[in-house]
Scaffold this motif. Structure first.
Motif, PDB file in Angstrom:
ATOM      1  N   GLU A 132       0.839  -1.209   0.000  1.00 27.11           N
ATOM      2  CA  GLU A 132       0.000   0.000   0.000  1.00 27.11           C
ATOM      3  C   GLU A 132       0.872   1.256   0.000  1.00 27.11           C
ATOM      4  O   GLU A 132       1.915   1.295   0.659  1.00 27.11           O
ATOM      5  N   SER A 133       0.397   2.298  -0.664  1.00 29.36           N
ATOM      6  CA  SER A 133       1.158   3.552  -0.732  1.00 29.36           C
ATOM      7  C   SER A 133       1.409   4.140   0.660  1.00 29.36           C
ATOM      8  O   SER A 133       2.485   4.668   0.941  1.00 29.36           O
ATOM      9  N   THR A 134       0.410   4.057   1.539  1.00 29.96           N
ATOM     10  CA  THR A 134       0.588   4.607   2.899  1.00 29.96           C
ATOM     11  C   THR A 134       1.704   3.861   3.634  1.00 29.96           C
ATOM     12  O   THR A 134       2.486   4.476   4.365  1.00 29.96           O
ATOM     13  N   ASP A 135       1.766   2.568   3.439  1.00 32.88           N
ATOM     14  CA  ASP A 135       2.790   1.766   4.142  1.00 32.88           C
ATOM     15  C   ASP A 135       4.186   2.033   3.570  1.00 32.88           C
ATOM     16  O   ASP A 135       5.175   2.067   4.298  1.00 32.88           O
ATOM     17  N   ILE A 136       4.249   2.231   2.250  1.00 35.83           N
ATOM     18  CA  ILE A 136       5.541   2.559   1.625  1.00 35.83           C
ATOM     19  C   ILE A 136       6.023   3.918   2.134  1.00 35.83           C
ATOM     20  O   ILE A 136       7.202   4.104   2.456  1.00 35.83           O
ATOM     21  N   ALA A 137       5.086   4.860   2.272  1.00 36.97           N
ATOM     22  CA  ALA A 137       5.428   6.194   2.785  1.00 36.97           C
ATOM     23  C   ALA A 137       6.000   6.085   4.204  1.00 36.97           C
ATOM     24  O   ALA A 137       7.064   6.641   4.506  1.00 36.97           O
ATOM     25  N   ALA A 138       5.306   5.358   5.048  1.00 36.23           N
ATOM     26  CA  ALA A 138       5.748   5.220   6.445  1.00 36.23           C
ATOM     27  C   ALA A 138       7.095   4.510   6.517  1.00 36.23           C
ATOM     28  O   ALA A 138       7.977   4.874   7.313  1.00 36.23           O
ATOM     29  N   LEU A 139       7.270   3.514   5.663  1.00 32.43           N
ATOM     30  CA  LEU A 139       8.537   2.769   5.645  1.00 32.43           C
ATOM     31  C   LEU A 139       9.698   3.701   5.291  1.00 32.43           C
ATOM     32  O   LEU A 139      10.771   3.651   5.906  1.00 32.43           O
ATOM     33  N   MET A 140       9.486   4.577   4.311  1.00 34.66           N
ATOM     34  CA  MET A 140      10.581   5.463   3.896  1.00 34.66           C
ATOM     35  C   MET A 140      10.970   6.438   5.014  1.00 34.66           C
ATOM     36  O   MET A 140      12.160   6.696   5.223  1.00 34.66           O
ATOM     37  N   VAL A 141       9.984   6.957   5.727  1.00 34.10           N
ATOM     38  CA  VAL A 141      10.293   7.878   6.835  1.00 34.10           C
ATOM     39  C   VAL A 141      11.143   7.147   7.884  1.00 34.10           C
ATOM     40  O   VAL A 141      12.159   7.646   8.365  1.00 34.10           O
ATOM     41  N   HIS A 142      10.722   5.944   8.188  1.00 34.00           N
ATOM     42  CA  HIS A 142      11.423   5.129   9.179  1.00 34.00           C
ATOM     43  C   HIS A 142      12.846   4.795   8.721  1.00 34.00           C
ATOM     44  O   HIS A 142      13.817   4.956   9.457  1.00 34.00           O
ATOM     45  N   ARG A 143      12.960   4.396   7.470  1.00 33.33           N
ATOM     46  CA  ARG A 143      14.276   3.991   6.931  1.00 33.33           C
ATOM     47  C   ARG A 143      15.233   5.183   6.863  1.00 33.33           C
ATOM     48  O   ARG A 143      16.426   5.045   7.108  1.00 33.33           O
ATOM     49  N   PHE A 144      14.695   6.336   6.524  1.00 31.72           N
ATOM     50  CA  PHE A 144      15.548   7.526   6.440  1.00 31.72           C
ATOM     51  C   PHE A 144      16.207   7.771   7.799  1.00 31.72           C
ATOM     52  O   PHE A 144      17.411   8.019   7.906  1.00 31.72           O
ATOM     53  N   GLN A 145      15.405   7.680   8.848  1.00 33.19           N
ATOM     54  CA  GLN A 145      15.940   7.944  10.188  1.00 33.19           C
ATOM     55  C   GLN A 145      16.920   6.850  10.610  1.00 33.19           C
ATOM     56  O   GLN A 145      17.944   7.126  11.240  1.00 33.19           O
ATOM     57  N   GLU A 146      16.604   5.617  10.236  1.00 33.04           N
ATOM     58  CA  GLU A 146      17.519   4.517  10.568  1.00 33.04           C
ATOM     59  C   GLU A 146      18.866   4.695   9.870  1.00 33.04           C
ATOM     60  O   GLU A 146      19.922   4.412  10.445  1.00 33.04           O
ATOM     61  N   VAL A 147      18.827   5.134   8.626  1.00 39.46           N
ATOM     62  CA  VAL A 147      20.072   5.344   7.888  1.00 39.46           C
ATOM     63  C   VAL A 147      20.928   6.400   8.587  1.00 39.46           C
ATOM     64  O   VAL A 147      22.140   6.235   8.734  1.00 39.46           O
ATOM     65  N   LEU A 148      20.293   7.468   9.066  1.00 40.15           N
ATOM     66  CA  LEU A 148      21.062   8.494   9.790  1.00 40.15           C
ATOM     67  C   LEU A 148      21.688   7.910  11.050  1.00 40.15           C
ATOM     68  O   LEU A 148      22.835   8.219  11.388  1.00 40.15           O
ATOM     69  N   ASP A 149      20.946   7.056  11.726  1.00 36.43           N
ATOM     70  CA  ASP A 149      21.449   6.462  12.976  1.00 36.43           C
ATOM     71  C   ASP A 149      22.687   5.595  12.747  1.00 36.43           C
ATOM     72  O   ASP A 149      23.471   5.375  13.667  1.00 36.43           O
ATOM     73  N   LEU A 150      22.851   5.083  11.538  1.00 41.53           N
ATOM     74  CA  LEU A 150      24.002   4.226  11.248  1.00 41.53           C
ATOM     75  C   LEU A 150      25.318   5.014  11.265  1.00 41.53           C
ATOM     76  O   LEU A 150      26.383   4.428  11.427  1.00 41.53           O
ATOM     77  N   ASN A 151      25.211   6.323  11.027  1.00 44.31           N
ATOM     78  CA  ASN A 151      26.417   7.161  11.039  1.00 44.31           C
ATOM     79  C   ASN A 151      27.456   6.755   9.996  1.00 44.31           C
ATOM     80  O   ASN A 151      28.661   6.822  10.244  1.00 44.31           O
ATOM     81  N   LEU A 152      26.979   6.300   8.846  1.00 42.42           N
ATOM     82  CA  LEU A 152      27.900   5.836   7.800  1.00 42.42           C
ATOM     83  C   LEU A 152      27.839   6.715   6.558  1.00 42.42           C
ATOM     84  O   LEU A 152      28.763   6.699   5.746  1.00 42.42           O
ATOM     85  N   ALA A 153      26.769   7.455   6.398  1.00 41.97           N
ATOM     86  CA  ALA A 153      26.531   8.148   5.126  1.00 41.97           C
ATOM     87  C   ALA A 153      27.059   9.581   5.156  1.00 41.97           C
ATOM     88  O   ALA A 153      26.844  10.308   6.123  1.00 41.97           O
ATOM     89  N   ASP A 154      27.732   9.964   4.083  1.00 38.30           N
ATOM     90  CA  ASP A 154      28.024  11.382   3.858  1.00 38.30           C
ATOM     91  C   ASP A 154      26.837  12.051   3.172  1.00 38.30           C
ATOM     92  O   ASP A 154      26.620  13.243   3.325  1.00 38.30           O
ATOM     93  N   GLY A 155      26.128  11.261   2.385  1.00 34.81           N
ATOM     94  CA  GLY A 155      24.959  11.786   1.681  1.00 34.81           C
ATOM     95  C   GLY A 155      23.936  10.680   1.502  1.00 34.81           C
ATOM     96  O   GLY A 155      24.272   9.492   1.527  1.00 34.81           O
TER      97      GLY A 155
END
Ligand SMILES: [Zn+2]
Ligand SMILES: [Zn+2]
Length: 272
Positions: A132-155
């Motif tokens: 579902e589009s709503t679930d994909i939207a929520a997943l992306m918000v969650h994943r974005f924050q998780e990626v930041l928490d990894l502290n690995l990305a410059d961009g």
């Protein structure tokens, strides 16, 4: 500063080392020569990477390990003229802490991109049950924050671009309220993780008519990122030689966003 003057880099470029690159001309030497012709001063090579030391590679990623991607060091000509070449990578985040890069490996690269939306990789990045589009939207918000928490990305590579679902990207992104975007971008700004501005955000730059994604959608998202104080970098995500220079098509959007030199990632300050 005119927007056109800000377009002097492309920090997301694939070469023949990426399995999805089908252009034999997309070698570092050719790319740097074309970048010079196009007036670009910094190129980041960002081939797809899954570090063999990290468990859980998909069969597609497995051969694209650190030794494979770092072959680029031998391929970059010793003299690159006026163009600065960064040895980077586009690794992967597949959720639940599963990431294709270790802190140790990160230090081997000048520039690390992590995507959080390779949602065309169903069963690997996109869980099987999420449709579902709503679930994909929520997943992306969650994943974005998780990626930041990894502290690995410059961009972040193409942040919030729902790859594989572009036919309904407007709809998916419409389900993410401003305050969720702000929560994401506030944290990116705090950690100086650069937000990518890719030609893929704007179908008009690619001469594509995409009914499910309109230029206004990412203008909204990027203006929120700017309000939050994020830094940015420009990207073609080129998988072919002719893709080098496509970043110039971003000029009208940079103008609309009102971006200035100090809105860009600190790595670009070193190009003087
Ligand atoms: Zn990508
Ligand atoms: Zn890419």
């Amino acid at each position: 500063m005119r927007p056109e003057e800000l377009i002097d880099h492309d920090l997301h470029v694939h070469t023949t080392l990426s399995a999805c690159c089908s252009d034999p001309q997309a070698t570092p030497e050719n790319i740097l020569a074309r970048a010079a012709q196009q007036g670009l001063r910094t190129i980041a090579f960002t081939d797809h990477l899954w570090d063999g030391a990290c468990p859980g590679a998909s069969s597609w990623y497995k051969p694209q390990d650190v030794d494979h991607v770092l072959q680029i060091r031998k391929q970059i000509p010793p003299e690159t003229g006026d163009v600065r070449a960064l040895v980077g990578c586009e690794s992967e985040y597949a959720g639940n802490g599963k990431v294709g890069l270790s802190p140790k490996t990160k230090s081997l690269f000048d520039w690390v991109l992590l995507p959080m939306s390779h949602l065309h990789m169903r069963g690997f990045v996109l869980p099987d049950g999420v449709t579902e589009s709503t679930d994909i939207a929520a997943l992306m918000v969650h994943r974005f924050q998780e990626v930041l928490d990894l502290n690995l990305a410059d961009g972040i590579a193409h942040p919030f671009l729902p790859c594989g679902h572009l036919d309904r990207a407007d709809e998916i992104l419409g389900f993410i309220p401003d305050h969720d975007f702000r929560a994401c971008f506030d944290r990116a700004a705090e950690h100086t993780v650069s937000i990518e501005i890719t030609t893929a955000f704007f179908p008009s730059t690619r001469g594509q008519k995409a009914d499910g994604l309109h230029d206004e959608t990412f203008l909204r998202i990027l203006s929120l990122a700017k309000q939050c104080g994020c830094v940015f970098h420009l990207a073609s995500d080129a998988h072919s030689l002719k893709g080098i220079g496509q970043v110039h098509k971003l000029a009208p959007f940079l103008g609309e966003l009102g971006l200035q030199r100090d809105d860009f990632a600190p790595i670009l300050d070193q190009q003087e």
